[in-house]
Write a protein that holds these residues in place. Structure first.
Motif, PDB file in Angstrom:
ATOM      1  N   GLN A 102      -4.532  15.439  13.265  1.00  0.00           N
ATOM      2  CA  GLN A 102      -3.312  14.748  12.863  1.00  0.00           C
ATOM      3  C   GLN A 102      -3.550  13.904  11.610  1.00  0.00           C
ATOM      4  OE1 GLN A 102      -1.669  12.238  15.883  1.00  0.00           O
ATOM      5  NE2 GLN A 102       0.333  12.147  14.922  1.00  0.00           N
ATOM      6  N   ARG A 103      -4.701  13.256  11.541  1.00  0.00           N
ATOM      7  CA  ARG A 103      -5.013  12.477  10.340  1.00  0.00           C
ATOM      8  C   ARG A 103      -5.141  13.366   9.114  1.00  0.00           C
ATOM      9  NH1 ARG A 103     -10.063   9.239  12.028  1.00  0.00           N
ATOM     10  NH2 ARG A 103     -10.053  10.683  13.768  1.00  0.00           N
ATOM     11  N   LEU A 104      -5.780  14.542   9.260  1.00  0.00           N
ATOM     12  CA  LEU A 104      -5.895  15.475   8.140  1.00  0.00           C
ATOM     13  C   LEU A 104      -4.531  16.008   7.723  1.00  0.00           C
ATOM     14  CD1 LEU A 104      -9.087  17.487   9.139  1.00  0.00           C
ATOM     15  CD2 LEU A 104      -8.849  15.829   7.288  1.00  0.00           C
ATOM     16  N   LEU A 105      -3.660  16.267   8.701  1.00  0.00           N
ATOM     17  CA  LEU A 105      -2.317  16.742   8.398  1.00  0.00           C
ATOM     18  C   LEU A 105      -1.538  15.682   7.631  1.00  0.00           C
ATOM     19  CD1 LEU A 105      -0.231  18.990   8.772  1.00  0.00           C
ATOM     20  CD2 LEU A 105       0.466  17.835  10.879  1.00  0.00           C
ATOM     21  N   ARG A 106      -1.641  14.442   8.047  1.00  0.00           N
ATOM     22  CA  ARG A 106      -0.957  13.350   7.326  1.00  0.00           C
ATOM     23  C   ARG A 106      -1.497  13.221   5.904  1.00  0.00           C
ATOM     24  NH1 ARG A 106      -0.574   8.453  11.700  1.00  0.00           N
ATOM     25  NH2 ARG A 106       0.930   9.475  13.068  1.00  0.00           N
ATOM     26  N   TRP A 107      -2.802  13.338   5.748  1.00  0.00           N
ATOM     27  CA  TRP A 107      -3.390  13.244   4.404  1.00  0.00           C
ATOM     28  C   TRP A 107      -2.889  14.400   3.543  1.00  0.00           C
ATOM     29  CZ3 TRP A 107      -6.415  16.446   1.449  1.00  0.00           C
ATOM     30  CH2 TRP A 107      -6.962  15.891   0.307  1.00  0.00           C
ATOM     31  N   GLY A 108      -2.847  15.602   4.115  1.00  0.00           N
ATOM     32  CA  GLY A 108      -2.374  16.768   3.367  1.00  0.00           C
ATOM     33  C   GLY A 108      -0.921  16.633   2.958  1.00  0.00           C
ATOM     34  N   LEU A 109      -0.091  16.120   3.879  1.00  0.00           N
ATOM     35  CA  LEU A 109       1.321  15.928   3.538  1.00  0.00           C
ATOM     36  C   LEU A 109       1.504  14.841   2.480  1.00  0.00           C
ATOM     37  CD1 LEU A 109       2.971  16.226   7.063  1.00  0.00           C
ATOM     38  CD2 LEU A 109       3.071  17.874   5.191  1.00  0.00           C
ATOM     39  N   ALA A 110       0.667  13.845   2.507  1.00  0.00           N
ATOM     40  CA  ALA A 110       0.762  12.784   1.504  1.00  0.00           C
ATOM     41  C   ALA A 110       0.405  13.296   0.110  1.00  0.00           C
ATOM     42  CB  ALA A 110      -0.143  11.619   1.877  1.00  0.00           C
ATOM     43  N   HIS A 111      -0.478  14.303   0.041  1.00  0.00           N
ATOM     44  CA  HIS A 111      -0.913  14.829  -1.246  1.00  0.00           C
ATOM     45  C   HIS A 111      -0.333  16.210  -1.552  1.00  0.00           C
ATOM     46  CE1 HIS A 111      -3.904  11.732  -0.307  1.00  0.00           C
ATOM     47  NE2 HIS A 111      -3.976  11.570  -1.607  1.00  0.00           N
ATOM     48  N   ALA A 112       0.643  16.661  -0.763  1.00  0.00           N
ATOM     49  CA  ALA A 112       1.197  18.011  -0.916  1.00  0.00           C
ATOM     50  C   ALA A 112       1.863  18.197  -2.277  1.00  0.00           C
ATOM     51  CB  ALA A 112       2.185  18.300   0.201  1.00  0.00           C
ATOM     52  N   GLU A 113       2.591  17.206  -2.737  1.00  0.00           N
ATOM     53  CA  GLU A 113       3.292  17.338  -4.014  1.00  0.00           C
ATOM     54  C   GLU A 113       2.297  17.485  -5.169  1.00  0.00           C
ATOM     55  OE1 GLU A 113       6.480  14.917  -6.799  1.00  0.00           O
ATOM     56  OE2 GLU A 113       5.987  14.163  -4.814  1.00  0.00           O
ATOM     57  N   VAL A 159      -3.713   1.376   8.603  1.00  0.00           N
ATOM     58  CA  VAL A 159      -3.675   0.846   9.956  1.00  0.00           C
ATOM     59  C   VAL A 159      -4.585   1.682  10.846  1.00  0.00           C
ATOM     60  CG1 VAL A 159      -2.183   0.396  11.933  1.00  0.00           C
ATOM     61  CG2 VAL A 159      -1.325   0.036   9.626  1.00  0.00           C
ATOM     62  N   ARG A 160      -5.442   1.030  11.584  1.00  0.00           N
ATOM     63  CA  ARG A 160      -6.371   1.741  12.455  1.00  0.00           C
ATOM     64  C   ARG A 160      -5.951   1.678  13.922  1.00  0.00           C
ATOM     65  NH1 ARG A 160     -10.735   3.689   9.809  1.00  0.00           N
ATOM     66  NH2 ARG A 160     -11.166   2.739   7.824  1.00  0.00           N
ATOM     67  N   SER A 161      -5.153   0.703  14.284  1.00  0.00           N
ATOM     68  CA  SER A 161      -4.687   0.626  15.668  1.00  0.00           C
ATOM     69  C   SER A 161      -3.218   0.224  15.660  1.00  0.00           C
ATOM     70  CB  SER A 161      -5.507  -0.369  16.468  1.00  0.00           C
ATOM     71  OG  SER A 161      -5.295  -1.669  15.975  1.00  0.00           O
ATOM     72  N   PHE A 162      -2.512   0.668  16.681  1.00  0.00           N
ATOM     73  CA  PHE A 162      -1.098   0.379  16.795  1.00  0.00           C
ATOM     74  C   PHE A 162      -0.871  -0.383  18.090  1.00  0.00           C
ATOM     75  CE2 PHE A 162      -1.578   4.364  14.494  1.00  0.00           C
ATOM     76  CZ  PHE A 162      -0.874   4.087  13.333  1.00  0.00           C
ATOM     77  N   ASP A 163      -0.342  -1.596  17.970  1.00  0.00           N
ATOM     78  CA  ASP A 163      -0.051  -2.423  19.132  1.00  0.00           C
ATOM     79  C   ASP A 163       1.454  -2.628  19.228  1.00  0.00           C
ATOM     80  OD1 ASP A 163      -2.746  -2.676  19.544  1.00  0.00           O
ATOM     81  OD2 ASP A 163      -2.879  -4.687  18.660  1.00  0.00           O
ATOM     82  N   THR A 182      -5.709   5.990  18.829  1.00  0.00           N
ATOM     83  CA  THR A 182      -5.806   6.404  17.425  1.00  0.00           C
ATOM     84  C   THR A 182      -5.482   7.894  17.330  1.00  0.00           C
ATOM     85  OG1 THR A 182      -8.142   6.864  17.674  1.00  0.00           O
ATOM     86  CG2 THR A 182      -7.557   4.681  16.864  1.00  0.00           C
ATOM     87  N   PRO A 183      -4.870   8.317  16.227  1.00  0.00           N
ATOM     88  CA  PRO A 183      -4.514   9.727  16.094  1.00  0.00           C
ATOM     89  C   PRO A 183      -5.763  10.599  15.993  1.00  0.00           C
ATOM     90  CG  PRO A 183      -3.927   8.514  14.108  1.00  0.00           C
ATOM     91  CD  PRO A 183      -4.440   7.531  15.087  1.00  0.00           C
ATOM     92  N   PRO A 184      -5.697  11.836  16.496  1.00  0.00           N
ATOM     93  CA  PRO A 184      -6.853  12.730  16.414  1.00  0.00           C
ATOM     94  C   PRO A 184      -7.121  13.154  14.973  1.00  0.00           C
ATOM     95  CG  PRO A 184      -4.999  13.839  17.441  1.00  0.00           C
ATOM     96  CD  PRO A 184      -4.600  12.413  17.235  1.00  0.00           C
ATOM     97  N   LEU A 185      -8.284  13.722  14.764  1.00  0.00           N
ATOM     98  CA  LEU A 185      -8.709  14.115  13.424  1.00  0.00           C
ATOM     99  C   LEU A 185      -7.733  15.094  12.787  1.00  0.00           C
ATOM    100  CD1 LEU A 185     -10.822  14.063  11.173  1.00  0.00           C
ATOM    101  CD2 LEU A 185     -12.008  15.906  12.365  1.00  0.00           C
TER     102      LEU A 185
END
Length: 86
Positions: free
Chosen positions: A35-46, A13-17, A30-33
């Motif tokens: 925050q996006r990197l943090l989400r990506w890191g948490l998704a791949h943390a395991e 999702v690129r925009s939230f309405d 849109t979330p800042p860079l």
């Protein structure tokens, strides 16, 4: 029975309405860079944690094998140095 439609792979999702009950639309930014990197890191943390643990085990196993290998050769060298007279 097989489904009539092939399921479509979900998209990021690129925009939230948000549509309020009054009919107004609110668009979230849109979330800042960071925050996006943090989400990506948490998704791949395991996956990263498991990979790091496996690499650490391989590293420790290499030291253990090297230590065992030296002790075996040292024992053989000690026996070879002793000669029986007789």
């Amino acid at each position: 029975m097989l489904p009539s439609k092939i399921p479509v792979r979900s998209r990021s999702v690129r925009s939230f309405d948000l549509i309020t009950p009054q009919g107004r639309t609110y668009r979230f930014p849109t979330p800042p860079l960071l925050q996006r990197l943090l989400r990506w890191g948490l998704a791949h943390a395991e996956t990263m944690a498991i990979s790091a643990a496996i690499l650490a085990l391989i590293y420790v196993a290499g030291f253990a094998a090297e230590a065992l290998d030296r002790s075996v050769f040292d024992a053989c060298n000690d026996r070879a140095g002793v000669r029986r007279v007789g």
